[in-house]
Design a protein around this motif. Structure first.
Motif, PDB file in Angstrom:
ATOM      1  N   ALA A 158     -14.722  42.460  49.809  1.00  0.00           N
ATOM      2  CA  ALA A 158     -14.797  41.359  50.768  1.00  0.00           C
ATOM      3  C   ALA A 158     -13.414  41.148  51.359  1.00  0.00           C
ATOM      4  O   ALA A 158     -12.401  41.423  50.692  1.00  0.00           O
ATOM      5  N   PRO A 159     -13.322  40.645  52.596  1.00  0.00           N
ATOM      6  CA  PRO A 159     -12.017  40.441  53.218  1.00  0.00           C
ATOM      7  C   PRO A 159     -11.197  39.382  52.480  1.00  0.00           C
ATOM      8  O   PRO A 159     -11.744  38.464  51.857  1.00  0.00           O
ATOM      9  N   ASP A 160      -9.889  39.511  52.566  1.00  0.00           N
ATOM     10  CA  ASP A 160      -8.984  38.514  52.012  1.00  0.00           C
ATOM     11  C   ASP A 160      -9.169  37.198  52.766  1.00  0.00           C
ATOM     12  O   ASP A 160      -9.132  37.178  53.997  1.00  0.00           O
TER      13      ASP A 160
ATOM     14  N   LYS B   4      -7.552  47.404  45.956  1.00  0.00           N
ATOM     15  CA  LYS B   4      -7.534  46.795  44.625  1.00  0.00           C
ATOM     16  C   LYS B   4      -7.637  45.274  44.700  1.00  0.00           C
ATOM     17  O   LYS B   4      -8.215  44.649  43.825  1.00  0.00           O
ATOM     18  N   SER B   5      -7.057  44.692  45.762  1.00  0.00           N
ATOM     19  CA  SER B   5      -7.067  43.229  45.868  1.00  0.00           C
ATOM     20  C   SER B   5      -8.357  42.701  46.507  1.00  0.00           C
ATOM     21  O   SER B   5      -8.649  41.507  46.411  1.00  0.00           O
ATOM     22  N   GLN B   6      -9.120  43.576  47.132  1.00  0.00           N
ATOM     23  CA  GLN B   6     -10.320  43.111  47.846  1.00  0.00           C
ATOM     24  C   GLN B   6     -11.616  43.651  47.276  1.00  0.00           C
ATOM     25  O   GLN B   6     -12.694  43.263  47.745  1.00  0.00           O
ATOM     26  N   CYS B   7     -11.540  44.519  46.278  1.00  0.00           N
ATOM     27  CA  CYS B   7     -12.766  45.188  45.801  1.00  0.00           C
ATOM     28  C   CYS B   7     -12.898  45.108  44.286  1.00  0.00           C
ATOM     29  O   CYS B   7     -11.926  44.901  43.554  1.00  0.00           O
ATOM     30  N   ILE B   8     -14.121  45.327  43.824  1.00  0.00           N
ATOM     31  CA  ILE B   8     -14.411  45.495  42.409  1.00  0.00           C
ATOM     32  C   ILE B   8     -15.180  46.799  42.256  1.00  0.00           C
ATOM     33  O   ILE B   8     -15.612  47.400  43.239  1.00  0.00           O
ATOM     34  N   ASN B   9     -15.365  47.229  41.018  1.00  0.00           N
ATOM     35  CA  ASN B   9     -16.148  48.432  40.722  1.00  0.00           C
ATOM     36  C   ASN B   9     -15.622  49.643  41.491  1.00  0.00           C
ATOM     37  O   ASN B   9     -16.384  50.364  42.130  1.00  0.00           O
ATOM     38  N   HIS B  10     -14.301  49.849  41.422  1.00  0.00           N
ATOM     39  CA  HIS B  10     -13.639  51.007  42.028  1.00  0.00           C
ATOM     40  C   HIS B  10     -13.927  51.128  43.534  1.00  0.00           C
ATOM     41  O   HIS B  10     -14.212  52.213  44.040  1.00  0.00           O
ATOM     42  N   GLY B  11     -13.862  49.997  44.192  1.00  0.00           N
ATOM     43  CA  GLY B  11     -14.001  50.019  45.652  1.00  0.00           C
ATOM     44  C   GLY B  11     -15.432  49.975  46.164  1.00  0.00           C
ATOM     45  O   GLY B  11     -15.665  50.065  47.365  1.00  0.00           O
ATOM     46  N   ARG B  12     -16.403  49.782  45.267  1.00  0.00           N
ATOM     47  CA  ARG B  12     -17.801  49.798  45.703  1.00  0.00           C
ATOM     48  C   ARG B  12     -18.208  48.487  46.381  1.00  0.00           C
ATOM     49  O   ARG B  12     -18.991  48.500  47.326  1.00  0.00           O
TER      50      ARG B  12
ATOM     51  N   THR C  62     -21.331  42.843  51.521  1.00  0.00           N
ATOM     52  CA  THR C  62     -20.101  43.440  50.972  1.00  0.00           C
ATOM     53  C   THR C  62     -19.875  44.782  51.639  1.00  0.00           C
ATOM     54  O   THR C  62     -20.805  45.377  52.202  1.00  0.00           O
ATOM     55  N   TRP C  63     -18.641  45.264  51.583  1.00  0.00           N
ATOM     56  CA  TRP C  63     -18.315  46.590  52.092  1.00  0.00           C
ATOM     57  C   TRP C  63     -17.765  47.432  50.951  1.00  0.00           C
ATOM     58  O   TRP C  63     -17.454  46.901  49.875  1.00  0.00           O
ATOM     59  N   TYR C  64     -17.698  48.678  51.207  1.00  0.00           N
ATOM     60  CA  TYR C  64     -17.076  49.536  50.203  1.00  0.00           C
ATOM     61  C   TYR C  64     -15.775  50.080  50.777  1.00  0.00           C
ATOM     62  O   TYR C  64     -15.595  50.194  51.987  1.00  0.00           O
ATOM     63  N   CYS C  65     -14.874  50.388  49.876  1.00  0.00           N
ATOM     64  CA  CYS C  65     -13.593  50.943  50.301  1.00  0.00           C
ATOM     65  C   CYS C  65     -13.708  52.467  50.359  1.00  0.00           C
ATOM     66  O   CYS C  65     -14.182  53.093  49.399  1.00  0.00           O
TER      67      CYS C  65
END
Length: 537
Positions: free
Chosen positions: A268-270, A257-265, A243-246
């Protein structure tokens, strides 16, 4: 510092939007050994490609050829063949230029995989791609190429070599010197103990093109082998999900918002690379976490191999194209296992074996060979290991060793065969080596460890003199020989008799006469009066 941070953010965002950076790959090297010409002899590092089927635990020896045209191998070799010159001859390795200005995967409109495919179709066993510098990098598959249907059948060994080595090989070929190269995978994977530890970096996403198709096919076909190895204690398997972080600067954006959970932590790519339709990267992250959680629980219960069953069932019943890629479907699959376990995630589907990244296509047999490369396997059973073989007498130059096969001419019944072990072997002809059976009418027959001499009909071979003679001559000579011996014996008898009569007998007669003369007169002798002294009677 601000410039570095900005560059890092741009790279992360580049990854984040599914445009992968080549810098993510760790270059994995193997040894490339040049055995001819003498000026190039030695070991060189080369980088493994992320496609094809590598020969983990083994070696591959070949003759390098550099095409006169199409030197970057971006076009088909329609009128050129890179098959061995002779049946059973050495495989051919094509030397190809990287060429032109490059991006992560493509050079002047030609993917690395295109080069390998063109070389494979022309009969080559391997391709050596040269760089413009002495830096090594990992050649990868195209991320999105709907026309690359050939990738499923791409099996050729592909490696990346340095610019200086490429120049040296070209120079040797210009001087009409054969260049022999051996690719060595025997130490490509470490062997710390008897149990192999390997990791599978994967993803629950099933709509990422060729890589997702390859990943799902591998899981289904390798499942039984993986479970058997794990249940018998030969391996320790762990799935991983990347996984990556935003970056903090973008956490409020729609993309994050569409690719992450936990406030960008965790991101994964769309899947479709289209934020306006289909599934989102956030949903992929959730499924990855469910699979990872399943593995954790299964591993703690001592049944880690159940992960393979779960991932296989999930990919069958919870597909994106069927609109079943959701938590409810995942929970139904988990419920079918009773107490569950297992997980999955990755930038690309790949394996890490004994802390070393596996390179090449996720092929069932190739992966098993890589996992078991520290266990003795007999490469000679497959195509005789590429070595010389005498099928008539069932004699082979292939020797199976702990680190793979070796092509070496054998010793049979005490007789050493000679040759390169790849294209030919022949046993020593003692009729040529020995200084025997050399007369004009002599015949020599080579046997195991020795030789036999003979002559034509009516001729007899005399070993002591190394000649052939007629049997008639032998009879005549034998007759004369017997006659000479007979007459010789007679002559010896006559001489003995004469010697006895005239020499020995005269000597004995004189002795006898002397003795007798002491007691009586002999014929022809005069009596001698005896004079007595006074006083005697």
């Amino acid at each position: 510092m601000r410039i570095w941070k900005l560059g890092f953010v741009i790279c992360v965002w580049f990854l984040f939007t599914a445009e992968y950076c080549l810098c993510r790959f760790v270059v994995e090297n193997i040894n490339l050994k040049v055995t001819s010409p003498d000026s190039l002899k030695g070991s060189y590092k080369c980088a493994l490609a992320n496609f094809g089927i590598p020969r983990y635990g083994g070696t591959l020896r070949g003759l390098v050829k550099y095409p006169k045209e199409n030197q970057d191998a971006c076009n088909s070799f329609n009128d050129v063949s890179f098959k061995p010159d002779n049946p059973g001859g050495l495989p051919v390795f094509v030397l190809a230029d990287r060429g032109g200005k490059n991006t992560c995967l493509v050079v002047s409109g030609c993917y690395f995989s295109n080069k390998s495919w063109n070389a494979q179709n022309a009969g080559a066993a391997a391709i050596l791609v040269t760089h413009e510098t002495d830096d090594l990098l990992t050649m990868d598959l195209p991320e999105h190429d709907p026309t690359a249907t050939y990738l499923e059948n791409l099996t050729i060994s592909s490696v990346f070599i340095t610019n200086s080595l490429g120049i040296s090989i070209k120079k040797a070929l210009e001087d009409i010197n054969p260049v022999l190269v051996t690719l060595d995978w025997t130490e490509a994977l470490p062997h710390p103990d008897e149990r192999v530890e390997y990791e599978f970096w994967t993803n629950s996403n099933d709509e990422c093109g060729l890589k997702c198709d390859s990943q799902l096919k591998f899981v289904k076909t390798f499942k039984k082998v993986a479970q058997a190895l794990e249940q018998n204690g030969h391996t320790q398997f762990t799935p991983h999900y990347i996984t990556w972080y935003c970056p903090e600067e973008y956490t409020s954006s729609e993309k994050c918002k569409s690719q992450c959970i936990n406030h960008g932590r965790y991101c994964a790519p769309d899947p479709e690379e289209d934020f306006s339709k289909g599934y989102t990267g956030k949903e992929v992250v959730v499924q990855n976490l469910i699979q990872a959680c399943f593995y954790k629980v299964a591993n703690e219960s001592g049944k880690s191999w159940l992960w393979w069953d779960y991932v296989t069932d999930f990919s069958t019943h919870c597909q994106m194209k069927e609109q079943q890629y959701n938590k409810d479907c995942a929970h139904k699959v988990i419920a079918s296992f009773g107490s569950g376990t297992r997980g999955d995630v990755a930038i690309q589907p790949t394996l890490v074996i004994n802390n070393r990244q596996y390179r090449g296509r996720l092929d069932n047999k190739a992966v098993l060979k890589a996992i078991c490369s520290e266990i003795e396997t007999n490469e000679c059973l497959v195509d005789n290991g590429g070595c010389w073989i005498d099928k008539v007498n069932n004699i082979t130059a292939c020797k199976d060793t702990f680190r793979g096969k070796v092509c070496e001419c054998p010793i049979v019944n005490g007789v050493k065969y000679v040759g390169d072990g790849y294209t030919h072997c022949e046993h020593i002809n003692e009729c040529k080596e020995k200084k025997a059976c050399q007369c004009s009418k002599c015949k020599c027959k080579n046997t195991w460890g020795s030789y036999e001499c003979s002559c034509a009909a009516n001729l007899l071979y005399l070993k002591e003199h190394d000649i052939c003679i007629s049997t008639k001559d032998v009879n005549t000579r034998d007759g004369w020989g017997f006659g000479w011996v007979f007459f010789g014996l007679i002559a010896i008898g006559v001489i003995g008799y004469v010697f006895y009569k005239y020499r020995v007998r005269r000597y004995m007669d004189s002795e006898i006469r002397a003795i007798m003369a002491q007691y009586m007169p002999l014929d022809g002798e005069v009596d001698v009066p005896v004079t007595r002294s006074h006083g005697e009677i």
